[in-house]
Design an enzyme around this catalytic site. Structure first.
Site, PDB file in Angstrom:
ATOM      1  N   LYS A  77      -6.165   0.973 -16.842  1.00  0.00           N
ATOM      2  CA  LYS A  77      -6.103   1.662 -16.337  1.00  0.00           C
ATOM      3  C   LYS A  77      -5.618   1.782 -15.335  1.00  0.00           C
ATOM      4  CE  LYS A  77      -8.518   5.252 -19.032  1.00  0.00           C
ATOM      5  NZ  LYS A  77      -9.968   6.128 -18.967  1.00  0.00           N
ATOM      6  N   PHE A 106       0.665  -1.352  -0.500  1.00  0.00           N
ATOM      7  CA  PHE A 106       0.072   0.267   0.123  1.00  0.00           C
ATOM      8  C   PHE A 106       0.891   0.958  -0.085  1.00  0.00           C
ATOM      9  CE2 PHE A 106      -2.502  -3.289   2.358  1.00  0.00           C
ATOM     10  CZ  PHE A 106      -3.218  -3.638   1.741  1.00  0.00           C
ATOM     11  N   GLN A 128     -10.216  -6.112  -5.942  1.00  0.00           N
ATOM     12  CA  GLN A 128      -9.130  -5.072  -6.064  1.00  0.00           C
ATOM     13  C   GLN A 128      -9.434  -3.654  -5.203  1.00  0.00           C
ATOM     14  OE1 GLN A 128      -5.703  -4.180  -5.716  1.00  0.00           O
ATOM     15  NE2 GLN A 128      -5.972  -6.231  -5.275  1.00  0.00           N
ATOM     16  N   GLU A 142      -6.274   1.471  -6.899  1.00  0.00           N
ATOM     17  CA  GLU A 142      -6.658   2.610  -5.545  1.00  0.00           C
ATOM     18  C   GLU A 142      -7.403   3.271  -5.831  1.00  0.00           C
ATOM     19  OE1 GLU A 142      -1.795   4.508  -4.934  1.00  0.00           O
ATOM     20  OE2 GLU A 142      -2.014   3.435  -6.922  1.00  0.00           O
ATOM     21  N   ILE A 164     -10.303  -4.189 -18.034  1.00  0.00           N
ATOM     22  CA  ILE A 164      -9.998  -5.472 -17.450  1.00  0.00           C
ATOM     23  C   ILE A 164      -9.150  -6.790 -17.673  1.00  0.00           C
ATOM     24  CG2 ILE A 164     -11.503  -6.332 -15.634  1.00  0.00           C
ATOM     25  CD1 ILE A 164     -10.987  -3.391 -15.397  1.00  0.00           C
ATOM     26  N   GLY A 181       1.482  -0.558 -11.903  1.00  0.00           N
ATOM     27  CA  GLY A 181       1.736  -1.334 -11.824  1.00  0.00           C
ATOM     28  C   GLY A 181       1.692  -2.353 -12.758  1.00  0.00           C
TER      29      GLY A 181
END
Length: 706
Positions: free
Chosen positions: A658, A237, A596, A662, A587, A505
């Site tokens: 994308k 995180f 997530q 977060e 996706i 990432g």
């Protein structure tokens, strides 16, 4: 060579490749890997908040059973103090045992190394350190003196004051968020050894090459002399970069010439691995009678340390979200005698969205408008500040789909009208966004003689499912089945790659893997022969490819919907429904992507109702620095959360991902706070929304009504 025809790979739900190993215990984390002659280190942290070390009486401790060495500023090796790594200067806390100064509570002052962790801990607790204390200040508030504007932290467009004066409706409100901590399930740990003149590090981190290069530079080693591996990571995180325990372990392993492991306790994690700064924010909005924004002003103040400037860039949230005639946003920082804050899931956007999206709800109330309608009215057609076109911006579709599924059209906009016994029921909404960037990364793909493929990239899977996503992307690019692709990650020997951070990432690594895989396919087509025993390998770096991204603004967007039940007798707030609909590009794996998003929304709920780190201003340290004292949402606090997405394709984007790590946390706290207002008629502008704050608002309301 011919490849095996594949079923669809991208977009198909797949369980994690390493999932079975994790649930059966076969996966080994940094503190579990066995070594011969392993020694254990235990950090000793300062008990004062500022001052100098007068003396360290290590003679008695060295005589304790099992103790191998005690390192401190009087005997530790010297390291460089001017290192600039891939992500800038490391946190100054890595410069351990270099001087006698104590800049904040919890500063590492010594390392005790022994044959077992129990011996090391007992000896560390027996070590006597005396200090010369100095006055300290760990306080933070909106009016504290000493705040300043860091470089590039202020954006101005037009004349905000003039547009506020010309506005029909004006909102001016203050919001605060507390200090928050990462609280990863796996505490930080590292094991270090020298092997054949090479430093080998087994770690829990977010970027093995990043940590390897910083360690090499700190100890004046060739970059090739350090190898860092981080196969499995139990959460990060933002906190798992280079830290003091890495440096201390290298020092001890060098002195003892045997493997040394340092595993931090939960209290030590709170003290020395970073946190999200508290914020004090002021939002001023001015609008015409139809809801069109004339002025948007967002001022944010956060805390930094006296060691290094770190900015929690909360004022940046609105620079992408809403169009207005005039705009002013600025981040200020105020130094204190505390550890340096660091990145924490959705840095800037998480606290910034709470202030802005709460303010937009308040403005809608003043205007008598539906909160969604107000946001639609101020939807930009291009970057509100940059003027650049958006690569894609499907926020309105998120609101439309979310409103349909949530039943928003049936909502009575009046507050305090729905009641179930002692509980008042309310619903709220908020928008969210997060940047979609990419950074250069290197990937290698090898065609093996047995018809399989091996991918090597210094990615980090911190629980996101990145390993599985990369397998799917490679299979798609190779036109083969995912079962024929083997992905190896988290080894600094695989070359430079972006870290697991910034929701960049999988996007950055995926691009490199796809490029290498496509190049390999072309080579295999041209060769037309069998694969040699060594295989055929193609290595690709995406540095030149990424330059094309700068021509557009690239963001993920979403809409958060929340329903709450507020018990007016106890002040307890329960979230009963939570729905997030996102426009997040391509996706790759719906199963892990939804995981997530739900995880981020859970954290947003936790941020709204629970998380709050408190410092004792007398001693400078945290109160309740553990999972008993620092409460975050547990299973009983979380309803069934729905997360879904709308189509969000950009034909100009070569990778299309994308990032979803977060954006789920962004806007969630605001949606919940807005729902609390709808339930009770009282605004909660300070997080977390504790029962005492709810009861105080109820008492104020009762007094006002009387």
């Amino acid at each position: 060579m011919t490849t095996t025809a594949k079923p669809d790979a991208v977009g198909v739900a797949r369980t994690r490749i390493e999932g079975r190993d994790k649930v059966t215990g076969a996966a080994r984390y940094a503190s579990e890997i066995p070594f011969t002659e392993l020694a254990h280190g235990w950090l000793v942290l300062s008990t004062i908040a500022r001052g100098r070390i007068r003396a360290i009486d290590d003679a008695a401790v060295r005589a304790l059973p099992g103790v191998l060495t005690v390192l401190h500023h009087g005997n530790a090796p010297r390291i460089k103090d001017d290192v600039i790594g891939a992500l800038g200067r490391p946190d100054p806390i890595v410069e351990v045992f270099q001087h006698d100064r104590v800049p904040h509570a919890g500063w590492p002052v010594a390392l005790v190394v022994a044959g077992t962790s129990e011996q090391a801990r007992e000896a560390a607790e027996a070590l006597v350190v005396t200090y010369d204390e100095e006055p300290h200040d760990v306080s933070f508030d909106a009016d504290k003196e000493g705040a300043y504007v860091p470089q590039d932290a202020e954006t101005v467009k037009g004349d905000v004051e003039a547009e506020l004066a010309a506005s029909t409706v004006v909102l001016d409100a203050a919001y605060t968020t507390p200090e928050q901590h990462h609280s990863a399930m796996e505490p930080h740990a590292v094991t270090v050894r020298w092997d054949g003149g090479r430093l080998e590090v087994f770690d829990s981190n977010q970027g093995s090459k990043w940590v390897a290069d910083d360690l090499a530079n700190l100890f004046s080693l060739d970059l090739s002399a350090v190898r860092v591996r981080s196969e499995h990571v139990g959460g990060a995180f933002g906190s798992k970069g280079l830290r003091s325990h890495h440096v201390a372990a290298v020092m001890a392993a060098t002195e003892l010439q045997r493997p040394v492991r340092i595993a931090l306790t939960r209290r030590q994690v709170f003290a020395i691995t970073g946190y999200r700064s508290p914020t004090a924010q002021r939002v001023r909005l001015g609008a015409d009678a139809d809801g069109r924004l004339r002025a948007f002003a967002h001022e944010n103040r956060s805390m930094t340390s006296t060691l290094r400037e770190f900015v929690e860039g909360s004022a940046g949230f609105g620079r992408t979200m809403y169009d207005s005639v005039a705009h002013h946003s600025v981040d200020r920082v105020v130094p204190a005698d505390v550890g340096t804050p660091t990145w924490m899931r959705a840095p800037g956007e998480a606290p910034g969205s709470f202030a802005v999206e709460s303010a937009m709800d308040e403005l809608a109330e003043k205007l008598g408008m539906d909160p969604i309608a107000l946001r639609v009215r101020n939807e930009p057609t291009a970057g509100p500040i940059s003027g650049l076109p958006f690569s894609s911006r499907n926020l309105l579709a998120c609101f439309e789909e979310g409103a349909r599924r949530f039943g928003w059209a049936d909502r009575d906009p009046r507050p305090r009208v729905r009641r179930e016994g002692n509980r008042l029921i309310g619903t709220g909404v908020a928008a969210c966004t997060f940047p979609s960037g990419a950074a250069p990364s290197t990937a290698s793909v090898t065609a093996e003689p047995d018809g399989t493929f091996t991918v090597r990239i210094t990615a980090a899977d911190v629980g996101t499912g990145a390993r599985t996503a990369l397998t799917v992307l490679a299979a798609d690019a190779l036109d083969t089945a995912p079962e024929r692709v083997h992905v190896r990650i988290a080894d600094s020997d695989f070359g430079a790659a972006w870290v697991a951070g910034g929701s960049m990432g999988t996007r950055s690594w995926g691009w490199a893997v796809m490029a290498a895989a496509r190049d390999l396919r072309e080579q295999l087509t041209l060769r037309g022969t069998e694969i040699p025993a060594a295989g055929v390998t193609v290595t690709t770096n995406t540095a030149e490819l990424i330059a094309q991204l700068a021509q557009k603004e690239r963001y993920a967007f979403g809409a958060q919907f929340a329903e709450v039940a507020v018990d007016v007798t106890t002040g307890e707030v329960r979230v009963t429904r939570l729905l997030g609909v996102f426009a997040a590009g391509r996706i790759v794996n719906p199963l892990t992507a939804r995981s997530q998003l739900v995880g981020g929304m859970t954290w947003g709920l936790s941020m709204a109702l629970h998380e709050e780190a408190v410092r004792d201003e007398t001693f400078g340290s945290h109160v309740g620095a553990d999972f008993a004292g620092y409460h975050f949402a547990a299973n009983a606090d979380v309803p069934v959360i729905e997360a879904d997405w709308v189509p969000d394709e950009d034909p100009d984007d070569p990778v299309g991902i994308k990032g979803v790590g977060e954006i789920g946390i962004v806007g969630t706290a605001a949606a919940i706070a807005n729902a609390v207002w709808h339930a009770t008629g009282s605004r909660q502008r300070h997080l977390p929304i504790r029962p005492d704050r709810v009861l105080l608002a109820e008492a104020d309301r009762a007094g006002h009504d009387a």
